[in-house]
Design an enzyme around this catalytic site. Structure first.
Site, PDB file in Angstrom:
ATOM      1  CG  LEU A   1      17.000  26.098  81.415  1.00 19.52           C
ATOM      2  CD1 LEU A   1      17.179  27.421  82.155  1.00 19.52           C
ATOM      3  CD2 LEU A   1      15.599  25.998  80.846  1.00 19.52           C
ATOM      4  CG  ASP A   2      18.090  24.810  74.327  1.00 17.72           C
ATOM      5  OD1 ASP A   2      18.284  23.617  74.621  1.00 17.72           O
ATOM      6  OD2 ASP A   2      17.140  25.196  73.621  1.00 17.72           O
ATOM      7  CB  ALA A   3      24.205  27.155  75.463  1.00 13.63           C
TER       8      ALA A   3
ATOM      9  CB  THR B   1      17.303  28.982  77.260  1.00 18.64           C
ATOM     10  OG1 THR B   1      16.950  28.689  75.906  1.00 18.64           O
ATOM     11  CG2 THR B   1      16.033  29.243  78.056  1.00 18.64           C
TER      12      THR B   1
ATOM     13  NE  ARG C   1      16.431  27.523  70.261  1.00 14.88           N
ATOM     14  CZ  ARG C   1      17.640  26.981  70.177  1.00 14.88           C
ATOM     15  NH1 ARG C   1      18.087  26.157  71.113  1.00 14.88           N
ATOM     16  NH2 ARG C   1      18.408  27.254  69.141  1.00 14.88           N
TER      17      ARG C   1
END
Length: 329
Positions: A158-160, A162, A261
């Site tokens: 997961l992105d930082a 998210t 995104r």
């Protein structure tokens, strides 16, 4: 030409394998005018300090001449060669017992984690410590030997910014099984996102290939020759106060970097709070992208049974959502 196009050997260097890895590239238009140390950092996926160390060691060659200073700016078409054999060996991630991590489920084979905002999943350029992997190694040291040694146990990310559910493997058998399940699209991942505007349809599929943005290699973009990427969506609520925005449920049929995104931003509905893809606006301020992995479903790699998990929205997401309403007058 993309900056990945003529990298020799593996895309990511691991341990002693970096001894044979050479970057041999011509500077693309997207990086023209940039400092050489920044270009090396981007292309090799290493911190700027490591790029500087390579330059100091004489390992960065531009048009046949060793670069003496990282501040030198490159021009389009210049021939760049980087000898990564002269890069100091990467340090394996270390356990950091002071880092908190929320475990939703654990057994001998898998972990399911509720990742909090601001936490990077594994060490990388600019984030050598303080990651989820460092925290997990402190609680489950056996994971050090599972999968990629520099991102042990990690089967997806997961992105930082998210939040929400992600799984990790505790054994090599589980790692191979979960990676295979993801590649077969046999893992169901659902997200909630708060986006700007109102969708033109209440549900749909966004089918648009993704790759590195040619103008900014730190971002992703829809590209004709990119990798296949499919995102489903369904509108859950539409708001008009304080501004038009929508709460939507998204599903991943593929799992590309920044996929949800970028897909939503391409439609003109950036995720609220996403400063990278045009989602930060003062009319509805947000501390991060309002994107949360709310449910996860997969087949257990050892038991063969279906595993289903859900988590509630985190407090910061709920707080932003509480500012939104639908006025009918």
């Amino acid at each position: 030409m993309s900056i990945e196009s003529t990298i020799v050997s593996q895309d990511k260097f691991l341990g002693d394998e970096s001894d044979s890895r050479i970057i041999d590239e011509h500077v693309p238009a997207a990086l023209a005018g940039q400092r050489v140390d920044r270009i090396v950092s981007l292309v090799a996926d290493i911190p700027r300090a490591a790029a500087a160390a390579l330059i100091e060691a004489g390992a960065v060659i531009l048009d046949g001449v060793a670069v003496k200073a990282g501040k030198l700016k490159a021009t389009e078409g210049q021939h760049l060669k980087v000898e990564l054999a002269m890069l100091p060996k990467k340090q394996l991630p270390l356990p950091e017992p002071n880092l908190a991590v929320e475990i939703v489920y654990e057994d001998a084979d898998v972990l399911v984690i509720n990742k909090h905002a601001g936490i990077v999943v594994h060490p990388g350029a600019g984030n050598p410590t303080g990651t989820l992997v460092n925290a997990i190694l402190a609680k489950y040291p056996e994971i050090a030997n599972v999968g990629d040694p520099f991102r042990p146990g990690v089967v997806h990310r997961l992105d930082a910014g998210t939040t929400g559910l992600m799984m990790m493997a505790r054994t090599s058998r589980a790692y191979d099984s979960l990676v295979d399940a993801l590649s077969r699209r046999a893992v169901t991942r659902q997200y909630l996102a708060l986006v700007w505007g109102h969708m033109s349809a209440v549900s749909g599929v966004i089918d648009a290939p993704l790759g590195r943005d040619q103008r900014d290699p730190t971002k992703m973009a829809v590209l004709r020759d990119g990798k296949v990427a499919r995102t489903t969506y369904e509108v859950r609520k539409a708001f008009n106060v304080p501004v038009d925005c929508s709460l939507i449920k998204c599903g991943l049929e593929t799992g590309r970097t920044h996929q949800i995104r970028v897909h939503l931003a391409t439609l003109g509905h950036s995720v609220v709070g996403d400063v990278v893809y045009g989602g930060a606006r003062s009319v509805l301020s947000s501390p991060r992208p309002m994107l949360h992995a709310t449910s996860l479903q997969f087949t257990h790699p050892a038991l063969g049974k279906e595993m289903n998990f859900t988590v509630e929205l985190p407090q910061d997401f709920s707080a932003v959502l509480a500012k939104c309403s639908q006025r009918t007058d």
